[in-house]
Design an enzyme around this catalytic site. Structure first.
Site, mmCIF file in Angstrom:
data_model
loop_
_atom_site.group_PDB
_atom_site.id
_atom_site.type_symbol
_atom_site.label_atom_id
_atom_site.label_comp_id
_atom_site.label_asym_id
_atom_site.label_seq_id
_atom_site.Cartn_x
_atom_site.Cartn_y
_atom_site.Cartn_z
ATOM 1 N N GLY A 42 89.179 21.052 -12.037
ATOM 2 C CA GLY A 42 89.481 20.903 -13.324
ATOM 3 C C GLY A 42 91.135 21.178 -13.618
ATOM 4 N N GLU A 43 91.628 20.840 -14.570
ATOM 5 C CA GLU A 43 92.985 20.748 -14.873
ATOM 6 C C GLU A 43 93.778 21.832 -14.565
ATOM 7 O OE1 GLU A 43 94.122 17.902 -15.796
ATOM 8 O OE2 GLU A 43 92.445 16.789 -16.487
ATOM 9 N N ARG A 66 81.847 21.344 -6.651
ATOM 10 C CA ARG A 66 80.806 20.321 -6.538
ATOM 11 C C ARG A 66 81.266 19.140 -6.095
ATOM 12 N NH1 ARG A 66 76.793 21.519 -11.479
ATOM 13 N NH2 ARG A 66 75.922 23.630 -10.761
ATOM 14 N N ARG A 67 82.856 18.638 -6.279
ATOM 15 C CA ARG A 67 83.631 17.582 -5.740
ATOM 16 C C ARG A 67 84.184 17.836 -4.584
ATOM 17 N NH1 ARG A 67 86.485 14.371 -10.414
ATOM 18 N NH2 ARG A 67 86.664 13.095 -8.622
ATOM 19 N N LEU A 106 86.885 28.318 -13.961
ATOM 20 C CA LEU A 106 85.571 27.521 -14.277
ATOM 21 C C LEU A 106 85.632 27.253 -15.901
ATOM 22 C CD1 LEU A 106 82.860 29.521 -12.454
ATOM 23 C CD2 LEU A 106 83.595 27.008 -12.219
ATOM 24 N N TYR A 157 82.705 29.478 -28.836
ATOM 25 C CA TYR A 157 83.557 29.521 -27.662
ATOM 26 C C TYR A 157 84.567 30.672 -27.605
ATOM 27 C CZ TYR A 157 87.440 27.514 -24.867
ATOM 28 O OH TYR A 157 88.260 27.469 -23.648
ATOM 29 N N LYS A 161 83.945 33.470 -24.269
ATOM 30 C CA LYS A 161 85.114 33.653 -23.333
ATOM 31 C C LYS A 161 85.511 35.239 -23.467
ATOM 32 C CE LYS A 161 86.396 29.663 -21.761
ATOM 33 N NZ LYS A 161 86.272 29.244 -20.468
ATOM 34 N N LEU A 184 95.691 23.709 -23.729
ATOM 35 C CA LEU A 184 96.263 23.410 -22.456
ATOM 36 C C LEU A 184 96.851 21.884 -22.568
ATOM 37 C CD1 LEU A 184 93.582 24.716 -20.258
ATOM 38 C CD2 LEU A 184 95.501 25.581 -20.448
ATOM 39 N N ARG A 192 89.964 13.855 -25.094
ATOM 40 C CA ARG A 192 89.268 13.504 -26.242
ATOM 41 C C ARG A 192 90.237 13.420 -27.347
ATOM 42 N NH1 ARG A 192 86.966 17.537 -23.375
ATOM 43 N NH2 ARG A 192 87.963 19.126 -24.336
#
Length: 253
Positions: A42-43, A66-67, A106, A157, A161, A184, A192
Protein backbone atom coordinates in the site's frame (compact mmCIF):
# COMPACT_ATOMS: atom_id res chain seq x y z
CA UNK A 1 7.89 -11.01 -11.48
CA UNK A 2 5.49 -9.12 -13.73
CA UNK A 3 2.92 -8.58 -10.95
CA UNK A 4 5.53 -7.63 -8.36
CA UNK A 5 5.30 -4.35 -6.49
CA UNK A 6 8.48 -2.37 -7.12
CA UNK A 7 9.99 -0.61 -4.12
CA UNK A 8 13.05 1.53 -4.78
CA UNK A 9 15.20 3.39 -2.26
CA UNK A 10 17.03 6.20 -4.04
CA UNK A 11 18.38 9.68 -3.30
CA UNK A 12 14.82 11.07 -3.22
CA UNK A 13 14.26 9.45 0.17
CA UNK A 14 14.70 12.14 2.83
CA UNK A 15 15.75 10.83 6.23
CA UNK A 16 17.63 13.64 7.94
CA UNK A 17 20.62 13.47 10.27
CA UNK A 18 18.53 13.08 13.47
CA UNK A 19 16.81 10.03 11.94
CA UNK A 20 20.05 8.30 10.95
CA UNK A 21 21.60 9.10 14.33
CA UNK A 22 18.57 7.73 16.18
CA UNK A 23 18.63 4.58 14.03
CA UNK A 24 22.30 4.02 14.82
CA UNK A 25 21.76 4.53 18.55
CA UNK A 26 18.75 2.19 18.50
CA UNK A 27 20.77 -0.52 16.79
CA UNK A 28 23.61 -0.17 19.30
CA UNK A 29 21.22 -0.10 22.26
CA UNK A 30 18.95 -2.90 21.02
CA UNK A 31 20.87 -5.26 18.74
CA UNK A 32 19.20 -8.18 17.01
CA UNK A 33 15.79 -6.60 16.49
CA UNK A 34 13.54 -7.58 13.59
CA UNK A 35 10.52 -5.92 12.00
CA UNK A 36 7.45 -7.18 10.15
CA UNK A 37 5.38 -4.93 7.87
CA UNK A 38 1.70 -5.49 7.10
CA UNK A 39 0.21 -3.79 4.06
CA UNK A 40 3.63 -3.38 2.49
CA UNK A 41 2.24 -2.91 -1.02
CA UNK A 42 0.00 0.00 0.00
CA UNK A 43 0.97 3.66 -0.20
CA UNK A 44 2.12 4.03 3.42
CA UNK A 45 3.37 0.46 3.72
CA UNK A 46 5.77 0.82 0.78
CA UNK A 47 7.23 3.93 2.38
CA UNK A 48 7.62 2.14 5.71
CA UNK A 49 9.61 -0.61 3.98
CA UNK A 50 11.85 2.02 2.35
CA UNK A 51 12.57 3.75 5.65
CA UNK A 52 13.21 0.51 7.53
CA UNK A 53 15.62 -0.75 4.88
CA UNK A 54 17.43 2.58 4.60
CA UNK A 55 17.80 2.86 8.38
CA UNK A 56 19.76 -0.40 8.71
CA UNK A 57 18.45 -0.57 12.29
CA UNK A 58 16.98 -4.07 12.09
CA UNK A 59 18.67 -7.39 11.41
CA UNK A 60 15.65 -8.54 9.41
CA UNK A 61 12.67 -6.85 7.77
CA UNK A 62 9.82 -9.16 6.76
CA UNK A 63 6.96 -8.11 4.51
CA UNK A 64 3.69 -9.98 4.75
CA UNK A 65 1.79 -9.34 1.54
CA UNK A 66 -0.34 -10.96 -1.13
CA UNK A 67 1.81 -9.54 -3.92
CA UNK A 68 5.55 -10.16 -4.23
CA UNK A 69 7.92 -7.22 -3.85
CA UNK A 70 10.78 -6.36 -6.15
CA UNK A 71 13.13 -4.34 -3.95
CA UNK A 72 16.03 -2.17 -5.09
CA UNK A 73 18.11 -0.43 -2.47
CA UNK A 74 20.43 -0.87 0.52
CA UNK A 75 20.45 -3.92 2.80
CA UNK A 76 18.50 -6.03 0.31
CA UNK A 77 19.78 -9.21 1.94
CA UNK A 78 17.80 -8.34 5.08
CA UNK A 79 14.43 -8.24 3.33
CA UNK A 80 12.32 -11.38 3.67
CA UNK A 81 8.95 -12.01 2.05
CA UNK A 82 6.04 -14.16 3.16
CA UNK A 83 2.61 -14.64 1.56
CA UNK A 84 -0.20 -13.14 3.60
CA UNK A 85 -3.23 -15.08 4.84
CA UNK A 86 -5.02 -12.90 7.35
CA UNK A 87 -7.78 -15.44 7.93
CA UNK A 88 -5.38 -18.13 9.15
CA UNK A 89 -4.58 -16.97 12.67
CA UNK A 90 -2.29 -19.90 13.47
CA UNK A 91 -0.20 -19.14 10.39
CA UNK A 92 -0.13 -15.48 11.32
CA UNK A 93 1.30 -16.35 14.71
CA UNK A 94 4.04 -18.37 13.00
CA UNK A 95 4.72 -15.45 10.66
CA UNK A 96 5.11 -13.02 13.57
CA UNK A 97 7.26 -15.40 15.62
CA UNK A 98 10.82 -14.12 15.98
CA UNK A 99 9.91 -10.50 15.25
CA UNK A 100 10.21 -7.78 17.87
CA UNK A 101 8.49 -4.94 16.02
CA UNK A 102 5.43 -4.76 13.78
CA UNK A 103 4.13 -2.01 11.51
CA UNK A 104 0.51 -2.33 10.41
CA UNK A 105 -0.48 -0.32 7.35
CA UNK A 106 -3.45 -2.47 6.42
CA UNK A 107 -6.40 -0.76 4.84
CA UNK A 108 -8.78 -0.47 1.94
CA UNK A 109 -11.72 1.82 1.17
CA UNK A 110 -15.44 1.34 1.14
CA UNK A 111 -15.65 3.22 -2.17
CA UNK A 112 -13.24 0.82 -3.85
CA UNK A 113 -14.32 -2.50 -2.38
CA UNK A 114 -17.72 -2.05 -0.76
CA UNK A 115 -18.84 -1.97 2.88
CA UNK A 116 -18.38 -5.66 3.68
CA UNK A 117 -14.92 -5.95 2.12
CA UNK A 118 -13.80 -2.76 3.82
CA UNK A 119 -14.87 -4.00 7.25
CA UNK A 120 -13.34 -7.42 6.64
CA UNK A 121 -9.92 -5.90 5.93
CA UNK A 122 -9.84 -2.82 8.16
CA UNK A 123 -11.41 -4.51 11.16
CA UNK A 124 -11.20 -8.29 10.81
CA UNK A 125 -7.77 -8.63 9.22
CA UNK A 126 -6.31 -5.78 11.24
CA UNK A 127 -7.33 -7.35 14.55
CA UNK A 128 -6.39 -10.88 13.47
CA UNK A 129 -2.90 -9.59 12.76
CA UNK A 130 -2.62 -7.63 16.00
CA UNK A 131 -3.78 -10.58 18.11
CA UNK A 132 -1.29 -12.87 16.37
CA UNK A 133 1.49 -10.36 16.97
CA UNK A 134 0.65 -10.18 20.67
CA UNK A 135 0.60 -13.98 20.97
CA UNK A 136 3.94 -14.19 19.17
CA UNK A 137 5.55 -11.77 21.62
CA UNK A 138 5.97 -8.62 19.53
CA UNK A 139 7.37 -5.86 21.74
CA UNK A 140 6.25 -2.77 19.83
CA UNK A 141 3.16 -2.58 17.61
CA UNK A 142 2.74 0.48 15.39
CA UNK A 143 -0.62 0.98 13.68
CA UNK A 144 -1.42 3.47 10.93
CA UNK A 145 -5.00 4.54 11.58
CA UNK A 146 -6.74 7.77 10.58
CA UNK A 147 -7.38 11.27 11.81
CA UNK A 148 -10.85 11.37 13.34
CA UNK A 149 -10.88 7.69 14.27
CA UNK A 150 -13.53 7.21 16.97
CA UNK A 151 -15.20 3.98 18.02
CA UNK A 152 -18.34 5.98 18.83
CA UNK A 153 -18.53 7.71 15.46
CA UNK A 154 -21.68 7.43 13.35
CA UNK A 155 -19.52 7.07 10.23
CA UNK A 156 -18.40 3.55 9.31
CA UNK A 157 -14.84 4.45 8.35
CA UNK A 158 -14.06 6.46 11.48
CA UNK A 159 -15.95 4.03 13.72
CA UNK A 160 -14.05 1.03 12.32
CA UNK A 161 -10.67 2.72 12.68
CA UNK A 162 -11.54 3.80 16.22
CA UNK A 163 -12.66 0.30 17.23
CA UNK A 164 -9.38 -1.19 15.98
CA UNK A 165 -7.31 1.50 17.73
CA UNK A 166 -9.10 0.84 21.02
CA UNK A 167 -8.78 -2.94 20.85
CA UNK A 168 -5.10 -2.82 19.93
CA UNK A 169 -4.35 -0.49 22.83
CA UNK A 170 -6.12 -2.91 25.20
CA UNK A 171 -4.20 -6.00 24.05
CA UNK A 172 -1.33 -5.45 26.44
CA UNK A 173 1.62 -4.88 24.12
CA UNK A 174 4.67 -3.57 25.99
CA UNK A 175 4.52 -0.60 23.60
CA UNK A 176 1.82 0.36 21.13
CA UNK A 177 1.84 3.43 18.88
CA UNK A 178 -1.21 4.66 16.97
CA UNK A 179 -0.77 7.15 14.12
CA UNK A 180 -3.59 9.43 12.98
CA UNK A 181 -2.73 10.94 9.58
CA UNK A 182 -5.17 13.20 7.76
CA UNK A 183 -5.56 13.13 3.96
CA UNK A 184 -2.69 11.05 2.58
CA UNK A 185 -0.84 12.76 -0.26
CA UNK A 186 1.01 10.61 -2.77
CA UNK A 187 1.25 9.73 -6.46
CA UNK A 188 -1.45 7.08 -6.28
CA UNK A 189 -1.82 5.29 -9.61
CA UNK A 190 -5.48 4.54 -8.92
CA UNK A 191 -6.33 7.97 -7.55
CA UNK A 192 -10.06 8.48 -7.23
CA UNK A 193 -11.72 11.68 -8.44
CA UNK A 194 -12.03 13.13 -4.94
CA UNK A 195 -8.34 12.44 -4.30
CA UNK A 196 -7.29 14.11 -7.53
CA UNK A 197 -9.38 17.13 -6.65
CA UNK A 198 -7.95 17.18 -3.12
CA UNK A 199 -4.40 17.26 -4.48
CA UNK A 200 -5.15 20.71 -5.89
CA UNK A 201 -7.11 22.04 -2.92
CA UNK A 202 -4.98 20.72 -0.05
CA UNK A 203 -2.00 23.09 -0.48
CA UNK A 204 -4.33 26.04 0.10
CA UNK A 205 -6.04 24.39 3.09
CA UNK A 206 -2.67 23.43 4.55
CA UNK A 207 -1.62 27.06 4.31
CA UNK A 208 -4.77 28.22 6.11
CA UNK A 209 -4.76 25.39 8.69
CA UNK A 210 -1.16 24.14 8.87
CA UNK A 211 -0.64 20.60 10.13
CA UNK A 212 -4.29 19.60 10.09
CA UNK A 213 -5.47 18.76 6.59
CA UNK A 214 -2.95 16.49 4.82
CA UNK A 215 0.37 14.70 5.05
CA UNK A 216 2.65 12.94 2.55
CA UNK A 217 2.72 9.15 2.88
CA UNK A 218 6.51 9.34 3.10
CA UNK A 219 6.22 11.58 6.17
CA UNK A 220 3.84 9.16 7.88
CA UNK A 221 6.31 6.33 7.27
CA UNK A 222 9.22 8.46 8.48
CA UNK A 223 7.30 9.24 11.68
CA UNK A 224 6.37 5.60 12.29
CA UNK A 225 9.92 4.33 11.88
CA UNK A 226 11.60 7.25 13.63
CA UNK A 227 9.25 6.85 16.60
CA UNK A 228 10.42 3.25 16.97
CA UNK A 229 13.95 4.42 17.67
CA UNK A 230 12.94 6.46 20.71
CA UNK A 231 13.90 5.08 24.10
CA UNK A 232 10.78 4.89 26.27
CA UNK A 233 9.76 3.30 29.53
CA UNK A 234 7.27 0.53 28.85
CA UNK A 235 4.44 -0.26 29.00
CA UNK A 236 3.21 2.69 26.97
CA UNK A 237 0.34 3.38 24.58
CA UNK A 238 0.72 6.54 22.54
CA UNK A 239 -1.19 8.37 19.84
CA UNK A 240 0.55 10.63 17.34
CA UNK A 241 -1.50 13.23 15.50
CA UNK A 242 -1.09 14.54 11.97
CA UNK A 243 0.46 17.77 13.25
CA UNK A 244 2.87 15.96 15.56
CA UNK A 245 4.16 13.86 12.67
CA UNK A 246 4.59 16.87 10.40
CA UNK A 247 6.26 18.98 13.09
CA UNK A 248 8.74 16.29 14.05
CA UNK A 249 9.67 15.66 10.43
CA UNK A 250 10.21 19.37 9.78
CA UNK A 251 12.39 19.74 12.88
CA UNK A 252 14.64 16.91 11.68
CA UNK A 253 15.43 18.49 8.31
Amino acid sequence: MSDAMKIVVDDKLVLGEPFTKAASEFKARSPGKSALVLGSTGEVGREVVKHLMASDAFDKVTVLARRPIEYTGPNAEKLKQKPADFENTEQLERDFAGHTHAFSCLGTTRAKNGKDAFYKVDHGYALNAAKAAKTAGVEHYSNCSSNGADKNSMFLYMKTKGEVDSEIQDMGFPRVSIFHPSMLMCDRKEARLIERAASYVMPLLDYVMPGKMSIPTSTVAWAMVNNTFKKVDTPVAELLTNKQMLDEFKKSQ
